[in-house]
Motif scaffolding. Structure first.
Motif, PDB file in Angstrom:
ATOM      1  N   TYR A  99      -2.252  -2.943  13.995  1.00 28.08           N
ATOM      2  CA  TYR A  99      -1.244  -1.221  13.960  1.00 28.08           C
ATOM      3  C   TYR A  99      -0.899  -1.994  12.181  1.00 28.08           C
ATOM      4  N   ASP A 100      -1.235  -0.435  11.791  1.00 26.32           N
ATOM      5  CA  ASP A 100      -1.399  -0.023  10.155  1.00 26.32           C
ATOM      6  C   ASP A 100      -2.718   0.665   9.552  1.00 26.32           C
ATOM      7  N   ASP A 101      -3.534  -0.162  10.286  1.00 26.00           N
ATOM      8  CA  ASP A 101      -4.831   0.173   9.318  1.00 26.00           C
ATOM      9  C   ASP A 101      -4.842  -0.330   7.881  1.00 26.00           C
ATOM     10  N   GLN A 146       0.662  -1.148   0.114  1.00 21.69           N
ATOM     11  CA  GLN A 146       0.187   0.068   0.386  1.00 21.69           C
ATOM     12  C   GLN A 146       0.653   0.999   0.024  1.00 21.69           C
ATOM     13  N   ILE A 147       1.474   0.967   1.069  1.00 16.62           N
ATOM     14  CA  ILE A 147       3.191   2.192   0.481  1.00 16.62           C
ATOM     15  C   ILE A 147       3.397   2.985  -0.758  1.00 16.62           C
ATOM     16  N   ALA A 148       3.734   1.258  -1.489  1.00 14.73           N
ATOM     17  CA  ALA A 148       3.965   1.751  -2.934  1.00 14.73           C
ATOM     18  C   ALA A 148       3.220   2.480  -3.601  1.00 14.73           C
ATOM     19  N   LEU A 164      10.994  -1.011  18.271  1.00 14.09           N
ATOM     20  CA  LEU A 164      10.064   0.206  18.078  1.00 14.09           C
ATOM     21  C   LEU A 164       8.911   0.139  19.156  1.00 14.09           C
ATOM     22  N   ARG A 165       8.017  -0.746  18.137  1.00 15.56           N
ATOM     23  CA  ARG A 165       6.669  -0.566  18.543  1.00 15.56           C
ATOM     24  C   ARG A 165       6.504  -1.231  20.214  1.00 15.56           C
ATOM     25  N   PHE A 166       6.920  -2.524  20.099  1.00 14.55           N
ATOM     26  CA  PHE A 166       7.306  -3.182  21.447  1.00 14.55           C
ATOM     27  C   PHE A 166       7.513  -2.201  22.115  1.00 14.55           C
TER      28      PHE A 166
HETATM   29  C1  IPT Z   1       6.019  -1.272   8.339  1.00 18.20           C
HETATM   30  C2  IPT Z   1       4.086  -2.481   9.115  1.00 18.20           C
HETATM   31  O1  IPT Z   1       3.276  -1.705  10.005  1.00 18.20           O
HETATM   32  C3  IPT Z   1       4.384  -4.580   9.055  1.00 18.20           C
HETATM   33  O2  IPT Z   1       2.469  -3.964   8.815  1.00 18.20           O
HETATM   34  C4  IPT Z   1       4.486  -4.739   7.768  1.00 18.20           C
HETATM   35  O3  IPT Z   1       4.139  -4.582   6.772  1.00 18.20           O
HETATM   36  C5  IPT Z   1       5.899  -4.466   7.830  1.00 18.20           C
HETATM   37  O4  IPT Z   1       6.197  -3.027   7.581  1.00 18.20           O
HETATM   38  C6  IPT Z   1       7.443  -4.625   6.506  1.00 18.20           C
HETATM   39  O5  IPT Z   1       8.242  -3.957   6.509  1.00 18.20           O
HETATM   40  S1  IPT Z   1       5.647  -0.154   7.728  1.00 18.20           S
HETATM   41  C7  IPT Z   1       6.748   0.123   7.697  1.00 18.20           C
HETATM   42  C8  IPT Z   1       6.792   1.923   7.319  1.00 18.20           C
HETATM   43  C9  IPT Z   1       7.611   0.840   8.862  1.00 18.20           C
END
Ligand code: IPT
Length: 270
Positions: free
Chosen positions: A212-214, A17-19, A135-137
Motif C-alpha cells: 500500500y502506497d506505491d 515523498q509527500i513533503a 481505516l485501512r484495517f
Molecule cells: C501514510 C503511508 O501510507 C504509510 O506508509 C506511513 O508512511 C504513514 O503515512 C506515516 O504516517 S500516508 C498518509 C498521508 C496517510
C-alpha cells in the motif's frame, strides 16, 4: 509567502515523498516551505510542531500527522488566524482536508486477492495509533466480511520494513501460512518479502503479497511489488492549491477532498 508543513517522521518513505511533492509544487507557485517534523503521533506533538511553524510566521499550514477527530478539532481552535489543511485525518471529519480514499484502497486490495481465488488471507496492519492505519484495517475487514470471510491472522507493525520482517517471521514460525497477505504499506511489505523468502517460501507461488502506497522504490523490490498506489505528486499539487486558495480567500467553505487510489499489479500476487 510561506507554507508551513507539520509532518510525521520523514525517515518513512510516504511522508518524505509527500513533503518533496509539496515542496516542489509550492516552489512552482513561488511559495516557500518550512518544515517541522515530529516523531510522535497525537495532538501534543502536532501542537508543538504547529507552534514552531506559527513562530516562523507562516501564511498557512499543511498538517500530515495522524490525528483523531477531537485532536484535529482542538488544533483548529488553536489556530484560528492561519488556514489549516489536514492530510491524515478521517474523511468524515468536518475540516479542511485532502485525503486518499482508504475504503477504496482496502477494497481494491481485497478484491484483487479474491479474484485470484485466495481465501486464506492474513492482514499486516499499520500502527493502530494512526488513523489511516485503522481505516485501512477496517476497510479490509469490511471487504472480506462482504464475502463472509475473516482474516486467518492479524498482525501489526509500526510502518517500518523491520517491523514487517519481524511480524511475518513470527507468524510463519508459529505455523500459520496464509495464501495471501495484505500489508498496510510498502515498507512493511518489503520486510514481509524477506521473512517469506528466509522461511524457504516463494512469492507469489506460496504466498501472495500486496502493499500500500506505491512509493518510488516498490517497483524495484524482489519481486516487484503489487500495491495500492497513492499518487503523492497529485496530493502535493492538490494540497498546495487548496492551501493557497484558503490563504487568498478566507471565506471559502470548509471541505474534505477525497483522492482516488489505484491498484498496480506487478509480480507479488498470483
Ligand atoms: C501514510 C503511508 O501510507 C504509510 O506508509 C506511513 O508512511 C504513514 O503515512 C506515516 O504516517 S500516508 C498518509 C498521508 C496517510
Amino acid at each position: 509567502h510561506t507554507i508551513g508543513l507539520a509532518t510525521s517522521d520523514l525517515s518513512l518513505h510516504a511522508p518524505s515523498q509527500i513533503a518533496a511533492a509539496i515542496k516542489s509544487r509550492a516552489g512552482e507557485e513561488r511559495f516557500n516551505v518550512v518544515i517541522s517534523m515530529t516523531e510522535q503521533s497525537g495532538a501534543s506533538a502536532a501542537r508543538a510542531a504547529i507552534n514552531n511553524l506559527l513562530a516562523q510566521r507562516v501564511d498557512g499550514l499543511i498538517v500530515n500527522i495522524p490525528l483523531q477527530d477531537e485532536e484535529a478539532q482542538s488544533l483548529m481552535t488553536l489556530c484560528q488566524e492561519v488556514p489549516l489543511l489536514f492530510l491524515d485525518v478521517s474523511p468524515q471529519l468536518d475540516a479542511n482536508s485532502v485525503i486518499f480514499d482508504p475504503d477504496e484502497g482496502a477494497r481494491l486490495g481485497v478484491n484483487h486477492l479474491l479474484a485470484l481465488g485466495h481465501r486464506a488471507i492474513a492482514l499486516l496492519a499499520g500502527p493502530q495509533s494512526s488513523v489511516s492505519a485503522r481505516l485501512r484495517f477496517e476497510g479490509w475487514q469490511q471487504a472480506l466480511a462482504q464475502q463472509q470471510l475473516q482474516p486467518i491472522a492479524v498482525i501489526e507493525g509500526d510502518w517500518s520494513a523491520l517491523s514487517g520482517y519481524q511480524q511475518v517471521t513470527r507468524l510463519l514460525n508459529e505455523g500459520t501460512q496464509p495464501g495471501a497477505l495484505l500489508v498496510a504499506n510498502d515498507q512493511m511489505a518489503l520486510g514481509a518479502l524477506r521473512a517469506i523468502t528466509e522461511a524457504g517460501l516463494k512469492v507469489p507461488h506460496d504466498i501472495s503479497v500486496i502493499g500500500y502506497d506505491d512509493t518510488a522504490d516498490s517497483a524495484c523490490f524482489i519481486p516487484p511489488l503489487t500495491t495500492i498506489r497513492q499518487d503523492f505528486r497529485t496530493l502535493g499539487k492538490n494540497s498546495v492549491a487548496r492551501l493557497i486558495e484558503m490563504i487568498q480567500q478566507p471565506d471559502v467553505p470548509m471541505r474534505s477532498d477525497l483522492l482516488p487510489v489505484s491498484l498496480v499489479i506487478r509480480k507479488t500476487t498470483a
